[in-house]
Write a protein that holds these residues in place. Sequence first.
Motif, PDB file in Angstrom:
ATOM      1  N   PRO A  40       0.747  -1.259   0.185  1.00 48.77           N
ATOM      2  CA  PRO A  40       0.035  -0.091  -0.041  1.00 48.77           C
ATOM      3  C   PRO A  40       0.907   1.334  -0.158  1.00 48.77           C
ATOM      4  CG  PRO A  40       0.253  -0.980   2.368  1.00 48.77           C
ATOM      5  CD  PRO A  40       0.968  -2.025   1.224  1.00 48.77           C
ATOM      6  N   PRO A  41       0.491   2.329  -0.633  1.00 45.98           N
ATOM      7  CA  PRO A  41       1.197   3.565  -0.490  1.00 45.98           C
ATOM      8  C   PRO A  41       1.568   4.027   0.932  1.00 45.98           C
ATOM      9  CG  PRO A  41      -0.778   3.830  -2.269  1.00 45.98           C
ATOM     10  CD  PRO A  41      -0.998   2.381  -1.178  1.00 45.98           C
ATOM     11  N   ARG A  42       0.744   3.785   1.772  1.00 42.93           N
ATOM     12  CA  ARG A  42       1.275   4.074   3.226  1.00 42.93           C
ATOM     13  C   ARG A  42       2.589   3.432   3.675  1.00 42.93           C
ATOM     14  NH1 ARG A  42      -3.025   0.854   3.951  1.00 42.93           N
ATOM     15  NH2 ARG A  42      -2.385  -1.144   5.380  1.00 42.93           N
ATOM     16  N   ALA A  43       3.092   2.408   3.041  1.00 43.58           N
ATOM     17  CA  ALA A  43       4.122   1.630   3.483  1.00 43.58           C
ATOM     18  C   ALA A  43       5.312   2.417   2.777  1.00 43.58           C
ATOM     19  CB  ALA A  43       3.897   0.305   2.837  1.00 43.58           C
ATOM     20  N   PHE A  44       5.205   3.541   2.127  1.00 45.66           N
ATOM     21  CA  PHE A  44       6.277   4.371   1.642  1.00 45.66           C
ATOM     22  C   PHE A  44       6.587   5.359   2.544  1.00 45.66           C
ATOM     23  CE2 PHE A  44       8.090   7.789  -0.958  1.00 45.66           C
ATOM     24  CZ  PHE A  44       9.402   7.231  -1.343  1.00 45.66           C
ATOM     25  N   ASP A  45       8.030   5.437   2.770  1.00 42.54           N
ATOM     26  CA  ASP A  45       8.651   6.413   3.796  1.00 42.54           C
ATOM     27  C   ASP A  45       9.988   7.319   3.264  1.00 42.54           C
ATOM     28  OD1 ASP A  45       9.297   7.850   6.201  1.00 42.54           O
ATOM     29  OD2 ASP A  45      10.139   6.156   7.240  1.00 42.54           O
ATOM     30  N   ARG A  46       9.721   8.147   2.655  1.00 41.90           N
ATOM     31  CA  ARG A  46      10.679   9.256   2.185  1.00 41.90           C
ATOM     32  C   ARG A  46      11.533   8.485   0.958  1.00 41.90           C
ATOM     33  NH1 ARG A  46      11.876   8.669   7.443  1.00 41.90           N
ATOM     34  NH2 ARG A  46      13.835   7.904   7.028  1.00 41.90           N
ATOM     35  N   ASP A  47      12.050   7.287   1.168  1.00 40.37           N
ATOM     36  CA  ASP A  47      13.025   6.660   0.106  1.00 40.37           C
ATOM     37  C   ASP A  47      12.860   5.335  -0.046  1.00 40.37           C
ATOM     38  OD1 ASP A  47      14.411   5.965   2.430  1.00 40.37           O
ATOM     39  OD2 ASP A  47      16.179   7.364   1.991  1.00 40.37           O
ATOM     40  N   HIS A  48      11.946   4.524   0.927  1.00 40.91           N
ATOM     41  CA  HIS A  48      12.074   3.282   0.921  1.00 40.91           C
ATOM     42  C   HIS A  48      10.660   2.784   1.211  1.00 40.91           C
ATOM     43  CE1 HIS A  48      12.301   4.070   5.143  1.00 40.91           C
ATOM     44  NE2 HIS A  48      11.657   3.138   5.373  1.00 40.91           N
ATOM     45  N   TYR A  49      10.198   1.438   1.001  1.00 39.43           N
ATOM     46  CA  TYR A  49       8.894   0.930   1.561  1.00 39.43           C
ATOM     47  C   TYR A  49       9.436  -0.299   2.708  1.00 39.43           C
ATOM     48  CZ  TYR A  49       6.136   2.280  -2.318  1.00 39.43           C
ATOM     49  OH  TYR A  49       5.260   3.161  -3.348  1.00 39.43           O
ATOM     50  N   ASP A  50       8.452   0.046   3.913  1.00 37.92           N
ATOM     51  CA  ASP A  50       8.464  -0.834   4.851  1.00 37.92           C
ATOM     52  C   ASP A  50       7.691  -2.284   4.390  1.00 37.92           C
ATOM     53  OD1 ASP A  50      10.202   0.928   6.613  1.00 37.92           O
ATOM     54  OD2 ASP A  50       8.455   2.049   6.969  1.00 37.92           O
ATOM     55  N   VAL A  51       8.614  -3.355   4.488  1.00 41.47           N
ATOM     56  CA  VAL A  51       8.100  -4.647   3.828  1.00 41.47           C
ATOM     57  C   VAL A  51       7.952  -5.528   5.167  1.00 41.47           C
ATOM     58  CG1 VAL A  51       8.433  -6.488   2.445  1.00 41.47           C
ATOM     59  CG2 VAL A  51       8.687  -4.156   1.743  1.00 41.47           C
ATOM     60  N   PRO A  52       6.799  -6.121   5.504  1.00 39.16           N
ATOM     61  CA  PRO A  52       6.956  -7.148   6.391  1.00 39.16           C
ATOM     62  C   PRO A  52       7.584  -8.472   6.187  1.00 39.16           C
ATOM     63  CG  PRO A  52       4.831  -7.165   5.546  1.00 39.16           C
ATOM     64  CD  PRO A  52       5.585  -5.845   5.040  1.00 39.16           C
ATOM     65  N   GLU A  53       8.026  -9.364   7.052  1.00 36.08           N
ATOM     66  CA  GLU A  53       8.699 -10.351   6.910  1.00 36.08           C
ATOM     67  C   GLU A  53       7.956 -11.349   6.163  1.00 36.08           C
ATOM     68  OE1 GLU A  53       9.469 -12.685  10.673  1.00 36.08           O
ATOM     69  OE2 GLU A  53       7.758 -11.128  11.410  1.00 36.08           O
ATOM     70  N   THR A  54       6.550 -11.572   6.160  1.00 34.14           N
ATOM     71  CA  THR A  54       5.841 -12.212   5.296  1.00 34.14           C
ATOM     72  C   THR A  54       5.534 -12.011   3.827  1.00 34.14           C
ATOM     73  OG1 THR A  54       3.822 -10.743   5.976  1.00 34.14           O
ATOM     74  CG2 THR A  54       4.015 -12.583   7.524  1.00 34.14           C
ATOM     75  N   VAL A  55       6.408 -10.646   3.490  1.00 41.18           N
ATOM     76  CA  VAL A  55       6.269 -10.545   2.150  1.00 41.18           C
ATOM     77  C   VAL A  55       7.841 -10.755   1.646  1.00 41.18           C
ATOM     78  CG1 VAL A  55       5.705  -8.630   0.339  1.00 41.18           C
ATOM     79  CG2 VAL A  55       4.276  -8.996   2.515  1.00 41.18           C
ATOM     80  N   HIS A  56       8.877 -10.782   2.371  1.00 47.04           N
ATOM     81  CA  HIS A  56       9.905 -10.747   1.711  1.00 47.04           C
ATOM     82  C   HIS A  56      10.305 -11.756   0.570  1.00 47.04           C
ATOM     83  CE1 HIS A  56      14.337 -11.471   1.981  1.00 47.04           C
ATOM     84  NE2 HIS A  56      14.707 -10.263   2.386  1.00 47.04           N
ATOM     85  N   ALA A  57      10.048 -13.017   1.019  1.00 42.03           N
ATOM     86  CA  ALA A  57      10.408 -13.997   0.042  1.00 42.03           C
ATOM     87  C   ALA A  57       9.704 -13.902  -1.239  1.00 42.03           C
ATOM     88  CB  ALA A  57       9.867 -15.393   0.399  1.00 42.03           C
ATOM     89  N   ARG A  58       8.506 -13.304  -1.465  1.00 37.44           N
ATOM     90  CA  ARG A  58       7.601 -13.019  -2.708  1.00 37.44           C
ATOM     91  C   ARG A  58       8.584 -11.687  -3.168  1.00 37.44           C
ATOM     92  NH1 ARG A  58       3.251 -10.189  -4.673  1.00 37.44           N
ATOM     93  NH2 ARG A  58       2.473 -11.201  -6.293  1.00 37.44           N
ATOM     94  N   ALA A  59       9.017 -10.932  -2.490  1.00 38.28           N
ATOM     95  CA  ALA A  59       9.720  -9.957  -3.287  1.00 38.28           C
ATOM     96  C   ALA A  59      10.837 -10.315  -3.811  1.00 38.28           C
ATOM     97  CB  ALA A  59      10.136  -8.671  -2.235  1.00 38.28           C
ATOM     98  N   VAL A  60      11.543 -11.185  -3.291  1.00 40.74           N
ATOM     99  CA  VAL A  60      12.712 -11.724  -3.903  1.00 40.74           C
ATOM    100  C   VAL A  60      12.511 -12.752  -5.251  1.00 40.74           C
ATOM    101  CG1 VAL A  60      14.742 -13.283  -3.609  1.00 40.74           C
ATOM    102  CG2 VAL A  60      13.934 -11.746  -1.760  1.00 40.74           C
ATOM    103  N   SER A  61      11.352 -13.351  -5.056  1.00 40.11           N
ATOM    104  CA  SER A  61      10.866 -14.211  -6.076  1.00 40.11           C
ATOM    105  C   SER A  61      10.516 -13.311  -7.553  1.00 40.11           C
ATOM    106  CB  SER A  61       9.929 -15.002  -5.683  1.00 40.11           C
ATOM    107  OG  SER A  61       8.475 -14.586  -5.689  1.00 40.11           O
TER     108      SER A  61
END
Length: 93
Positions: A40-61
């Motif tokens: 979601p857009p609210r996860a953006f903070d200045r220069d990065h997105y905060d990503v929960p551990e539950t999404v990390h593997a999907r981001a890499v894939s």
Amino acid sequence: MTVLIDPPNWPGPRGLLWSHLVSDHSLAELHDFAALLGMPPRAFDRDHYDVPETVHARAVSLGAEAVSSRELLRRLVAAGLRRRKRHAPRSPR
């Protein structure tokens, strides 16, 4: 042009650990990747997105390059995309 993600080492909301997702090319690339990831857009903070551990593997894939937090910051700064927090001026005592 690469989207980078560091390990989920940062404590955050809901008792989860969180990662940072950045681009070493452009904020447009970062926003496009985050949308693909379903962030979601609210996860953006200045220069990065905060990503929960539950999404990390999907981001890499989906193509994010897993790097250390130190490497992520180094490449973000080298790309000229680092946006530091601005602190409010201190009031006189």
